[in-house]
Scaffold this active site. Structure first.
Site, short mmCIF file in Angstrom:
data_model
loop_
_atom_site.label_atom_id
_atom_site.label_comp_id
_atom_site.label_asym_id
_atom_site.label_seq_id
_atom_site.Cartn_x
_atom_site.Cartn_y
_atom_site.Cartn_z
N CYS A 336 0.85 -1.08 0.02
CA CYS A 336 0.16 0.04 -0.01
C CYS A 336 0.96 1.36 0.16
CB CYS A 336 -1.10 0.01 1.10
SG CYS A 336 -2.41 0.88 1.18
N HIS A 441 -3.97 -5.21 1.30
CA HIS A 441 -3.76 -5.94 2.36
C HIS A 441 -4.23 -7.33 2.51
CE1 HIS A 441 -2.34 -2.15 3.84
NE2 HIS A 441 -3.31 -1.18 3.50
#
Length: 529
Positions: A336, A441
């Protein structure tokens, strides 16, 4: 069984999250329909529900313990600290605004109905709701607008169970002092104590338990033993990073070392719990460039302040470690915000307001931040990471929480997924040599991909390392059951059920203090802190 209870702690990390998790799993095993609830959570460790709502990761774990689907009602207000001293306020799973510590105090009054509506919604659909407080209920500077501790307990008439951590010392003073700092009306709701993390001879502790009950009129419902071998289940703040990681004996001759950069606004750090699940894998969060350089796998994690933490990375020398790893062909993974930092440039008019920031330049990607946060639960296949050396790619499931939109200009994709609307394959992430990045994630919780990645790292490093066989999901379930066993064996179940079903114990004495005698702090304007 029908009712609700609020579990508070004498301070942050007293163990209230674990207690709530244990109660949820204990009741779920008995066939009770149970749900967790935290009116307001401050955490950078978050999760995306199936309906695309963002909630605290801790509440998602507690929902799993309760065998319930995570939903926005379980955490109606989530604060995500960002760069510059402000926090993003997420309401019912969606970003609402940015707030400072002071301006948020004014917002709380309009958020209390949201919190109460969410709690009532859960109570209408579940037999029992186990609520968790935040910080300490005795934060007297915040009591006037409290929506998650005694303010919630008073509005919803919840009995309060106060947890104290004896391992830190001073537990009796903490329990007594917390009670004494409450107003008389708030004290009437605090109906019992729970001592956590005790190690030693129970007979030595017993006189203290009797004394605290005699002094306060509140029973101690139980004493939970210290369980050093039990990993924390989805910790919600950076305090969890200070807990030592348990390293399992290796299945091969060698260990694997994983170093995760400890950023100032690190988010979703539980992404890496699954790595430590494998035998012989050591996971360490560190701000040392040297440790990052020499680890077998270095990870640049997510962050709520990408540009700010990129500057920290450069000041600390950690950036040089990642650059040197790429030059040497050493395995590196960015997730991310970490993926965005590995790229060429970042245009961020949302979090930092910086029109353009140069990235580390280790992956051919650029990131542009957009106002609308992307919240989804994607899935696909890990290209080039076939199971056990076979050609078929491993499936992955994930979740994504980001303002940044990443544009890839080279390299190879890390994952592919089907776009159901367009009927074509969509690529996600980027890999260039041994430098990998993804916006997703949770992919390391996918057993096939995690083990294939670690096998590749071991091969690159010339190590004799072998993965385990137990699925990570099974290990999580076992942890939930261990917590439930601790509650079942060491907490007075009948007393706990009486509180859940009957509400606050009537006629509890008020502990006299200048505060309890001088008025109700909830009716006096307090500072923002």
């Amino acid at each position: 069984m029908s009712g609700a209870i609020l579990v508070c702690g004498t301070h942050s990390d007293a163990g209230k999250s674990a207690v709530v998790t244990g109660i949820c799993r204990m009741l779920a095993r008995e066939g009770v329909g149970v749900a967790p609830f935290k009116g307001q959570n401050m955490a950078l460790n978050s999760f995306v529900t199936r309906e695309g709502a963002e909630i605290g990761r801790s509440q998602a774990a507690q929902a799993a313990a309760a065998r319930a689907e995570p939903e926005a009602a379980m955490n109606p207000v989530l604060l995500k600290p960002s760069g510059g001293g402000g926090s993003q306020v997420v309401v019912r799973g969606r970003p609402r605004t940015m707030a400072t510590a002071r301006s948020y105090q004014d917002m709380k009054r309009e958020l209390m109905p949201v919190v109460l509506d969410s709690l009532e919604d859960l109570r209408s659909r579940f037999d029992v709701v186990v609520c968790e407080g935040a910080g300490s209920p005795a934060e007297i500077n915040l009591r006037s607008a409290d929506i998650t501790n005694m303010g919630l307990a008073r509005e919803a008439r919840l009995p309060v169970l106060l947890v104290g951590d004896i391992d830190r010392g001073g537990v009796f003073a903490s329990l007594y002092g917390t009670l004494a700092l409450l107003s008389g009306r708030d004290q009437s709701l605090l109906s019992g104590f729970l001592v956590n993390r005790f190690r030693g001879d129970p007979s030595v502790l017993a006189p203290g338990l009797d004394k605290i009950t005699a002094l306060t009129g509140r029973p101690v419902l139980g004493t939970l033993p210290h369980a050093p071998a039990l990993p924390q289940v989805d910790g919600e703040d950076s305090l969890a990073l200070d807990s030592p990681s348990v390293v399992k004996p290796p299945a091969g001759r060698d260990y694997l070392s994983v170093a995760v950069a400890r950023l100032g606004r690190i988010s979703n750090f539980t992404d890496y719990d699954a790595l430590a699940h494998e035998p012989g894998v050591s996971v360490r969060f560190t701000g040392s460039g040297e440790e990052l350089l020499w680890a077998d796998l270095a990870i640049l994690p997510g962050t709520k302040a990408t540009v700010e933490d990129l500057a920290l990375l450069r000041r600390s020398g950690m950036a040089r470690a990642f650059t040197e790893r790429a030059a040497r062909g050493m395995p590196t993974l960015g997730v991310c915000g970490g993926y965005q930092m590995l790229g060429r440039r970042i245009r961020d008019g949302v979090e930092s307001g910086e029109p353009e920031t140069e990235g580390l330049g280790l992956l051919p990607v650029e990131t542009v931040f957009e106002e609308e946060k992307l919240l989804s639960r994607p899935g696909g296949w890990a290209v080039g990471f076939g199971r056990d050396g076979k050609d078929a790619p491993d499936p992955v499931s994930a979740y994504e929480i980001r303002h940044g939109r990443v544009r890839v200009g080279g390299g190879e994709p890390l994952f592919v997924t089907d776009d159901g609307e367009k009927g074509k394959e969509v690529e996600e992430g980027c890999r260039l040599g041994n430098t990998l990045g993804t916006s997703w994630h949770g992919v390391l919780e996918c057993d096939g991909f995690r083990r294939a990645l670690l096998r590749r790292v071991a091969a690159e490093r010339g190590l004799d390392w072998k993965p385990g066989e137990e699925p990570f999901a099974a290990a999580r379930e076992r942890r939930f059951d261990v917590l439930a066993d601790l509650v079942s064996e060491h907490v007075d179940r009948e007393a706990l059920v009486r509180l859940i079903e009957g509400g606050p114990t009537p006629g509890l004495p008020v502990i006299s203090s200048r505060l309890s005698e001088s008025g109700d702090p909830s009716e006096v304007e307090a500072g923002a802190g």
